[in-house]
Design a protein around this motif. Structure first.
Motif, PDB file in Angstrom:
ATOM      1  N   ARG A   1       0.851  -1.186   0.000  1.00 58.09           N
ATOM      2  CA  ARG A   1       0.000   0.000   0.000  1.00 58.09           C
ATOM      3  C   ARG A   1       0.887   1.236   0.000  1.00 58.09           C
ATOM      4  NH1 ARG A   1      -4.964  -0.275   3.937  1.00 58.09           N
ATOM      5  NH2 ARG A   1      -5.594   1.302   2.435  1.00 58.09           N
ATOM      6  N   VAL A   2       0.300   2.384  -0.172  1.00 61.73           N
ATOM      7  CA  VAL A   2       1.059   3.628  -0.142  1.00 61.73           C
ATOM      8  C   VAL A   2       1.763   3.738   1.207  1.00 61.73           C
ATOM      9  CG1 VAL A   2       0.879   6.140  -0.140  1.00 61.73           C
ATOM     10  CG2 VAL A   2      -0.462   4.808  -1.776  1.00 61.73           C
ATOM     11  N   GLY A   3       3.033   4.127   1.168  1.00 62.25           N
ATOM     12  CA  GLY A   3       3.822   4.265   2.394  1.00 62.25           C
ATOM     13  C   GLY A   3       5.072   3.405   2.319  1.00 62.25           C
ATOM     14  N   TRP A   4       5.530   3.011   3.459  1.00 58.92           N
ATOM     15  CA  TRP A   4       6.753   2.237   3.604  1.00 58.92           C
ATOM     16  C   TRP A   4       6.685   0.975   2.753  1.00 58.92           C
ATOM     17  CZ3 TRP A   4      10.852   2.733   7.312  1.00 58.92           C
ATOM     18  CH2 TRP A   4      11.655   1.612   7.458  1.00 58.92           C
ATOM     19  N   GLN A   5       7.728   0.710   1.980  1.00 56.45           N
ATOM     20  CA  GLN A   5       7.816  -0.543   1.227  1.00 56.45           C
ATOM     21  C   GLN A   5       8.747  -1.485   1.988  1.00 56.45           C
ATOM     22  OE1 GLN A   5       9.665  -2.698  -0.847  1.00 56.45           O
ATOM     23  NE2 GLN A   5       7.881  -3.549  -1.824  1.00 56.45           N
ATOM     24  N   HIS A   6      10.016  -1.143   2.094  1.00 54.96           N
ATOM     25  CA  HIS A   6      10.929  -1.842   2.990  1.00 54.96           C
ATOM     26  C   HIS A   6      12.246  -1.074   3.059  1.00 54.96           C
ATOM     27  CE1 HIS A   6      12.531  -3.673  -0.748  1.00 54.96           C
ATOM     28  NE2 HIS A   6      13.639  -3.893  -0.067  1.00 54.96           N
ATOM     29  N   LEU A   7      13.013  -1.357   4.083  1.00 56.55           N
ATOM     30  CA  LEU A   7      14.335  -0.780   4.259  1.00 56.55           C
ATOM     31  C   LEU A   7      15.346  -1.907   4.153  1.00 56.55           C
ATOM     32  CD1 LEU A   7      16.302   1.511   5.053  1.00 56.55           C
ATOM     33  CD2 LEU A   7      15.795   0.974   7.451  1.00 56.55           C
ATOM     34  N   ALA A   8      16.300  -1.777   3.249  1.00 60.31           N
ATOM     35  CA  ALA A   8      17.323  -2.806   3.055  1.00 60.31           C
ATOM     36  C   ALA A   8      18.597  -2.396   3.784  1.00 60.31           C
ATOM     37  CB  ALA A   8      17.600  -2.995   1.570  1.00 60.31           C
ATOM     38  N   PHE A   9      19.087  -3.289   4.620  1.00 60.46           N
ATOM     39  CA  PHE A   9      20.350  -3.092   5.316  1.00 60.46           C
ATOM     40  C   PHE A   9      21.416  -3.896   4.569  1.00 60.46           C
ATOM     41  CE2 PHE A   9      17.252  -2.465   8.747  1.00 60.46           C
ATOM     42  CZ  PHE A   9      17.703  -1.265   9.287  1.00 60.46           C
ATOM     43  N   ALA A  10      22.402  -3.205   4.017  1.00 57.40           N
ATOM     44  CA  ALA A  10      23.512  -3.869   3.335  1.00 57.40           C
ATOM     45  C   ALA A  10      24.487  -4.386   4.383  1.00 57.40           C
ATOM     46  CB  ALA A  10      24.209  -2.894   2.390  1.00 57.40           C
ATOM     47  N   VAL A  11      24.847  -5.663   4.270  1.00 54.63           N
ATOM     48  CA  VAL A  11      25.797  -6.269   5.205  1.00 54.63           C
ATOM     49  C   VAL A  11      26.965  -6.850   4.410  1.00 54.63           C
ATOM     50  CG1 VAL A  11      24.060  -6.669   6.988  1.00 54.63           C
ATOM     51  CG2 VAL A  11      24.480  -8.446   5.281  1.00 54.63           C
ATOM     52  N   GLY A  12      28.022  -7.222   5.123  1.00 52.52           N
ATOM     53  CA  GLY A  12      29.285  -7.549   4.477  1.00 52.52           C
ATOM     54  C   GLY A  12      29.429  -8.915   3.855  1.00 52.52           C
ATOM     55  N   SER A  13      28.508  -9.843   4.137  1.00 52.78           N
ATOM     56  CA  SER A  13      28.662 -11.195   3.595  1.00 52.78           C
ATOM     57  C   SER A  13      27.332 -11.938   3.642  1.00 52.78           C
ATOM     58  CB  SER A  13      29.698 -11.982   4.402  1.00 52.78           C
ATOM     59  OG  SER A  13      29.194 -12.267   5.699  1.00 52.78           O
ATOM     60  N   ARG A  14      27.301 -13.075   2.963  1.00 51.84           N
ATOM     61  CA  ARG A  14      26.120 -13.943   3.042  1.00 51.84           C
ATOM     62  C   ARG A  14      25.933 -14.440   4.474  1.00 51.84           C
ATOM     63  NH1 ARG A  14      24.986 -17.542  -2.118  1.00 51.84           N
ATOM     64  NH2 ARG A  14      25.154 -15.930  -3.704  1.00 51.84           N
ATOM     65  N   GLY A  15      27.046 -14.719   5.136  1.00 47.22           N
ATOM     66  CA  GLY A  15      26.979 -15.135   6.536  1.00 47.22           C
ATOM     67  C   GLY A  15      26.349 -14.074   7.408  1.00 47.22           C
ATOM     68  N   ASP A  16      26.648 -12.809   7.107  1.00 53.82           N
ATOM     69  CA  ASP A  16      26.037 -11.710   7.858  1.00 53.82           C
ATOM     70  C   ASP A  16      24.535 -11.633   7.603  1.00 53.82           C
ATOM     71  OD1 ASP A  16      28.404 -10.928   9.074  1.00 53.82           O
ATOM     72  OD2 ASP A  16      28.841  -9.385   7.570  1.00 53.82           O
ATOM     73  N   VAL A  17      24.101 -11.907   6.370  1.00 52.55           N
ATOM     74  CA  VAL A  17      22.662 -11.954   6.082  1.00 52.55           C
ATOM     75  C   VAL A  17      22.029 -13.029   6.959  1.00 52.55           C
ATOM     76  CG1 VAL A  17      20.901 -12.551   4.355  1.00 52.55           C
ATOM     77  CG2 VAL A  17      22.824 -11.079   3.711  1.00 52.55           C
ATOM     78  N   ASP A  18      22.625 -14.206   6.986  1.00 52.60           N
ATOM     79  CA  ASP A  18      22.090 -15.310   7.789  1.00 52.60           C
ATOM     80  C   ASP A  18      22.070 -14.954   9.278  1.00 52.60           C
ATOM     81  OD1 ASP A  18      21.891 -16.763   5.405  1.00 52.60           O
ATOM     82  OD2 ASP A  18      23.751 -17.887   5.770  1.00 52.60           O
ATOM     83  N   ARG A  19      23.145 -14.345   9.753  1.00 51.54           N
ATOM     84  CA  ARG A  19      23.247 -13.962  11.180  1.00 51.54           C
ATOM     85  C   ARG A  19      22.195 -12.923  11.541  1.00 51.54           C
ATOM     86  NH1 ARG A  19      25.857  -9.883  14.001  1.00 51.54           N
ATOM     87  NH2 ARG A  19      26.747  -9.070  12.081  1.00 51.54           N
ATOM     88  N   MET A  20      22.052 -11.887  10.722  1.00 49.69           N
ATOM     89  CA  MET A  20      21.068 -10.831  11.010  1.00 49.69           C
ATOM     90  C   MET A  20      19.643 -11.386  10.918  1.00 49.69           C
ATOM     91  SD  MET A  20      22.866  -8.342  11.964  1.00 49.69           S
ATOM     92  CE  MET A  20      21.428  -7.318  12.246  1.00 49.69           C
ATOM     93  N   HIS A  21      19.420 -12.300   9.996  1.00 46.52           N
ATOM     94  CA  HIS A  21      18.120 -12.954   9.876  1.00 46.52           C
ATOM     95  C   HIS A  21      17.779 -13.688  11.181  1.00 46.52           C
ATOM     96  CE1 HIS A  21      14.828 -14.887   7.630  1.00 46.52           C
ATOM     97  NE2 HIS A  21      15.154 -15.971   8.303  1.00 46.52           N
ATOM     98  N   ARG A  22      18.747 -14.424  11.726  1.00 46.36           N
ATOM     99  CA  ARG A  22      18.524 -15.145  12.994  1.00 46.36           C
ATOM    100  C   ARG A  22      18.272 -14.165  14.139  1.00 46.36           C
ATOM    101  NH1 ARG A  22      22.601 -18.208  10.954  1.00 46.36           N
ATOM    102  NH2 ARG A  22      24.181 -17.215  12.251  1.00 46.36           N
ATOM    103  N   ILE A  23      19.023 -13.077  14.196  1.00 46.90           N
ATOM    104  CA  ILE A  23      18.813 -12.071  15.248  1.00 46.90           C
ATOM    105  C   ILE A  23      17.389 -11.529  15.166  1.00 46.90           C
ATOM    106  CG2 ILE A  23      19.457  -9.729  15.977  1.00 46.90           C
ATOM    107  CD1 ILE A  23      22.393 -10.518  15.267  1.00 46.90           C
ATOM    108  N   ALA A  24      16.939 -11.231  13.959  1.00 46.09           N
ATOM    109  CA  ALA A  24      15.587 -10.680  13.779  1.00 46.09           C
ATOM    110  C   ALA A  24      14.516 -11.695  14.178  1.00 46.09           C
ATOM    111  CB  ALA A  24      15.398 -10.233  12.330  1.00 46.09           C
ATOM    112  N   THR A  25      14.660 -12.936  13.735  1.00 37.01           N
ATOM    113  CA  THR A  25      13.633 -13.928  14.097  1.00 37.01           C
ATOM    114  C   THR A  25      13.632 -14.177  15.601  1.00 37.01           C
ATOM    115  OG1 THR A  25      15.096 -15.771  13.545  1.00 37.01           O
ATOM    116  CG2 THR A  25      13.555 -15.039  11.835  1.00 37.01           C
ATOM    117  N   ASP A  26      14.802 -14.161  16.232  1.00 39.70           N
ATOM    118  CA  ASP A  26      14.873 -14.314  17.686  1.00 39.70           C
ATOM    119  C   ASP A  26      14.196 -13.150  18.405  1.00 39.70           C
ATOM    120  OD1 ASP A  26      16.251 -16.688  17.363  1.00 39.70           O
ATOM    121  OD2 ASP A  26      18.215 -15.850  17.930  1.00 39.70           O
ATOM    122  N   ALA A  27      14.152 -11.971  17.754  1.00 37.10           N
ATOM    123  CA  ALA A  27      13.518 -10.784  18.344  1.00 37.10           C
ATOM    124  C   ALA A  27      12.026 -10.696  17.996  1.00 37.10           C
ATOM    125  CB  ALA A  27      14.239  -9.516  17.877  1.00 37.10           C
TER     126      ALA A  27
END
Length: 134
Positions: free
Chosen positions: A66-92
């Motif tokens: 809908r009109v408004g926020w679509q998403h915010l992308a955080f650039a991280v340094g590696s695929r491992g960092d994507v996986d790590r941040m994903h786990r942090i988010a799901t844990d939260a």
């Protein structure tokens, strides 16, 4: 000078939003500052991310697309960092929209995950390294 100075996000429950955003933003190196009704995180002492209460209670959650926020992308340094941040988010308490995977439709190097919080706020963790030079 940073590309953006600050980003404010309106939420229905500030303490719950803090519980979901703080682990992510802290892991990304942001420093938290609490105010009376809002909470801010700072990167490099300049760029600010703010969560604040909705002026009109009961107007959420935001609906993706809908009109408004679509998403915010955080650039991280590696695929491992994507996986790590994903786990942090799901844990939260973030809800998985898309598990970490490759997105060749963007580039042949693009690896990302997408998540959404209780307010319908969507974020992405992404790694898209530069193309190797010949």
């Amino acid at each position: 000078m940073p590309i953006f100075d600050h980003l404010g996000v309106t939420v229905s429950d500030v303490p719950r939003a803090v519980a979901q955003f703080d682990p992510i933003l802290s892991a990304l190196g942001f420093a938290r500052t609490d105010a009376d009704e809002s909470v801010s995180w700072y990167a490099d002492g300049e760029t600010e991310f703010i969560v604040m209460p909705a002026r009109d209670p009961g107007t959420g959650p935001h609906r993706h697309g809908r009109v408004g926020w679509q998403h915010l992308a955080f650039a991280v340094g590696s695929r491992g960092d994507v996986d790590r941040m994903h786990r942090i988010a799901t844990d939260a308490g973030w809800t998985v929209v898309r598990e970490p995977k490759e997105y060749p439709r963007f580039t042949d190097r693009y690896y990302a995950s997408f998540l959404e919080d209780d307010n319908g706020i969507r974020i992405e963790f992404m790694h898209n390294p530069p193309r190797e030079s010949d």
